[in-house]
Design a protein around this motif. Structure first.
Motif, PDB file in Angstrom:
ATOM      1  N   VAL A 118      10.849   6.408   7.062  1.00  0.00           N
ATOM      2  CA  VAL A 118      10.220   6.403   8.385  1.00  0.00           C
ATOM      3  C   VAL A 118      10.945   5.430   9.315  1.00  0.00           C
ATOM      4  CG1 VAL A 118       8.115   5.828   9.661  1.00  0.00           C
ATOM      5  CG2 VAL A 118       7.969   7.115   7.520  1.00  0.00           C
ATOM      6  N   ILE A 119      11.282   4.251   8.794  1.00  0.00           N
ATOM      7  CA  ILE A 119      11.994   3.262   9.602  1.00  0.00           C
ATOM      8  C   ILE A 119      13.342   3.817  10.063  1.00  0.00           C
ATOM      9  CG2 ILE A 119      13.146   1.015   9.547  1.00  0.00           C
ATOM     10  CD1 ILE A 119      10.986   0.071   7.612  1.00  0.00           C
ATOM     11  N   GLY A 120      14.100   4.367   9.116  1.00  0.00           N
ATOM     12  CA  GLY A 120      15.406   4.922   9.456  1.00  0.00           C
ATOM     13  C   GLY A 120      15.312   6.035  10.470  1.00  0.00           C
ATOM     14  N   ALA A 121      14.342   6.936  10.281  1.00  0.00           N
ATOM     15  CA  ALA A 121      14.172   8.049  11.212  1.00  0.00           C
ATOM     16  C   ALA A 121      13.767   7.555  12.599  1.00  0.00           C
ATOM     17  CB  ALA A 121      13.122   9.021  10.670  1.00  0.00           C
ATOM     18  N   THR A 122      12.926   6.530  12.661  1.00  0.00           N
ATOM     19  CA  THR A 122      12.487   5.982  13.945  1.00  0.00           C
ATOM     20  C   THR A 122      13.651   5.357  14.702  1.00  0.00           C
ATOM     21  OG1 THR A 122      10.277   5.529  13.051  1.00  0.00           O
ATOM     22  CG2 THR A 122      10.904   4.364  15.056  1.00  0.00           C
ATOM     23  N   LEU A 138       0.791  -1.234   0.000  1.00  0.00           N
ATOM     24  CA  LEU A 138       0.000   0.000   0.000  1.00  0.00           C
ATOM     25  C   LEU A 138       0.822   1.282   0.000  1.00  0.00           C
ATOM     26  CD1 LEU A 138      -2.767  -0.994   2.595  1.00  0.00           C
ATOM     27  CD2 LEU A 138      -2.858  -1.148   0.096  1.00  0.00           C
ATOM     28  N   LEU A 139       2.066   1.227   0.474  1.00  0.00           N
ATOM     29  CA  LEU A 139       2.843   2.453   0.662  1.00  0.00           C
ATOM     30  C   LEU A 139       4.095   2.458  -0.213  1.00  0.00           C
ATOM     31  CD1 LEU A 139       2.684   2.624   4.572  1.00  0.00           C
ATOM     32  CD2 LEU A 139       1.257   3.883   2.947  1.00  0.00           C
ATOM     33  N   PRO A 140       4.595   3.639  -0.566  1.00  0.00           N
ATOM     34  CA  PRO A 140       5.865   3.720  -1.297  1.00  0.00           C
ATOM     35  C   PRO A 140       6.998   3.180  -0.433  1.00  0.00           C
ATOM     36  CG  PRO A 140       4.691   5.824  -1.354  1.00  0.00           C
ATOM     37  CD  PRO A 140       3.982   4.969  -0.358  1.00  0.00           C
ATOM     38  N   VAL A 141       7.796   2.270  -0.973  1.00  0.00           N
ATOM     39  CA  VAL A 141       8.851   1.635  -0.187  1.00  0.00           C
ATOM     40  C   VAL A 141       9.865   2.659   0.311  1.00  0.00           C
ATOM     41  CG1 VAL A 141      10.758  -0.024  -0.272  1.00  0.00           C
ATOM     42  CG2 VAL A 141       8.591  -0.559  -1.398  1.00  0.00           C
ATOM     43  N   SER A 142      10.251   3.609  -0.541  1.00  0.00           N
ATOM     44  CA  SER A 142      11.247   4.593  -0.130  1.00  0.00           C
ATOM     45  C   SER A 142      10.742   5.438   1.030  1.00  0.00           C
ATOM     46  CB  SER A 142      11.617   5.501  -1.312  1.00  0.00           C
ATOM     47  OG  SER A 142      10.463   6.184  -1.798  1.00  0.00           O
ATOM     48  N   GLY A 143       9.477   5.816   0.994  1.00  0.00           N
ATOM     49  CA  GLY A 143       8.909   6.608   2.083  1.00  0.00           C
ATOM     50  C   GLY A 143       8.852   5.837   3.385  1.00  0.00           C
ATOM     51  N   PHE A 144       8.476   4.558   3.301  1.00  0.00           N
ATOM     52  CA  PHE A 144       8.404   3.740   4.513  1.00  0.00           C
ATOM     53  C   PHE A 144       9.799   3.475   5.072  1.00  0.00           C
ATOM     54  CE2 PHE A 144       7.366  -0.092   7.019  1.00  0.00           C
ATOM     55  CZ  PHE A 144       6.295   0.422   7.736  1.00  0.00           C
ATOM     56  N   ASN A 145      10.767   3.249   4.190  1.00  0.00           N
ATOM     57  CA  ASN A 145      12.147   3.070   4.640  1.00  0.00           C
ATOM     58  C   ASN A 145      12.664   4.318   5.346  1.00  0.00           C
ATOM     59  OD1 ASN A 145      12.554   0.440   3.824  1.00  0.00           O
ATOM     60  ND2 ASN A 145      13.317   1.004   1.804  1.00  0.00           N
ATOM     61  N   SER A 159      16.995   6.055   0.977  1.00  0.00           N
ATOM     62  CA  SER A 159      15.630   6.489   0.664  1.00  0.00           C
ATOM     63  C   SER A 159      15.611   7.861  -0.007  1.00  0.00           C
ATOM     64  CB  SER A 159      14.792   6.554   1.960  1.00  0.00           C
ATOM     65  OG  SER A 159      14.763   5.310   2.602  1.00  0.00           O
ATOM     66  N   ILE A 160      16.544   8.720   0.378  1.00  0.00           N
ATOM     67  CA  ILE A 160      16.574  10.092  -0.150  1.00  0.00           C
ATOM     68  C   ILE A 160      17.223  10.152  -1.532  1.00  0.00           C
ATOM     69  CG2 ILE A 160      17.529  12.402   0.202  1.00  0.00           C
ATOM     70  CD1 ILE A 160      17.246  11.949   3.189  1.00  0.00           C
ATOM     71  N   LEU A 161      18.323   9.396  -1.701  1.00  0.00           N
ATOM     72  CA  LEU A 161      19.099   9.475  -2.954  1.00  0.00           C
ATOM     73  C   LEU A 161      18.452   8.630  -4.057  1.00  0.00           C
ATOM     74  CD1 LEU A 161      22.685   9.232  -1.439  1.00  0.00           C
ATOM     75  CD2 LEU A 161      21.424  11.285  -2.132  1.00  0.00           C
TER      76      LEU A 161
END
Length: 238
Positions: free
Chosen positions: A100-104, A91-98, A236-238
């Motif tokens: 969130v994971i990294g930031a958490t 359901l979600l963009p993988v890069s965006g979820f990654n 995720s950013i690059l």
């Protein structure tokens, strides 16, 4: 597969095995992304297979220190965590979820350095197991949630309990993939070719355990978690 690729893959696995033996986790975190770049045949089945052998060997090495109740309660959360990860992938963009994971994970590391002193409780274990399942399914970085929870435990308890948890989790993943028909002969051969390298990593990691006693182990746990978070954010950013 060429000898060059095999030796490169073996070197990566060896480093990951040494880190996991000394700190308690790190094989999948270090080896997963790099092996995928070398040859996709190594991921996910072969690395899960060697993770089973390695985690089992490390858990046996400090068997008396395994906190089995912790493993059990973490696995209660692991299964729904896996399902959450699958749902997120759908359901979600993988890069965006990654991201969130990294930031958490990075936030938890910063809080640990400043004031946070997590305690190993049943609710905490279930939450960490759930996060491990979700994070591992999406990004192959399932170690930090459990490692952060155990950061203030003794060295043997950290290493033995985390590896016992990873053993059960890896076996469940392999069984799931086998039932789904995703385990093939080439995967078994690739995993077998990497076994000698994890054996060397097992031997090398033994003396390093004494160097990471007490506060040094906590620093190492937080360092590996922080590095994984930064890599995931950068990817995720690059």
């Amino acid at each position: 597969m060429s000898w060059t690729v095999l030796l490169a893959a073996g070197g990566i696995v060896l480093i990951g095995a040494v880190v996991q033996g000394a700190v308690g986790y790190g094989l999948n975190l270090i080896a997963g992304p790099l092996l995928a770049l070398l040859d996709p045949v190594f991921v996910p089945v072969p690395i899960l297979l060697i993770a089973c052998f390695l985690a089992g060997a490390y858990a046996l090495r400090e068997l008396r220190a395994v906190q089995w109740h912790g493993v059990g309660w973490a696995m209660v959360g692991r299964v729904p965590g896996n399902l959450l990860g699958v749902l997120a992938l759908a359901l979600l963009p993988v890069s965006g979820f990654n991201l969130v994971i990294g930031a958490t994970v990075l936030l938890c590391v910063v809080l640990s350095v400043l004031t946070w002193r997590p305690r190993v409780t049943r609710p905490g274990l279930v939450v960490a197991g759930t996060a491990s399942g979700a994070f591992g399914t999406v990004s192959a970085i399932g170690g930090p949630p459990m490692a952060l929870l155990y950061q203030n435990e003794s060295g043997p308890a950290v290493r033995a309990t985390l590896n016992a948890f990873f053993l059960v989790a890896s076996v469940s993943s392999v069984v799931t993939l086998a039932v789904a028909g995703q385990v093939r002969g080439e995967h078994l051969v690739a995993g077998a070719m990497l076994l000698p390298f994890i054996a060397v990593g097992y031997l090398v990691s033994g003396p390093l355990r004494d160097l990471l006693a007490g506060p040094r182990l906590r620093v190492a746990v937080l360092g590996v978690a922080g590095a994984s978070a930064l890599v995931l954010i950068g990817r995720s950013i690059l």
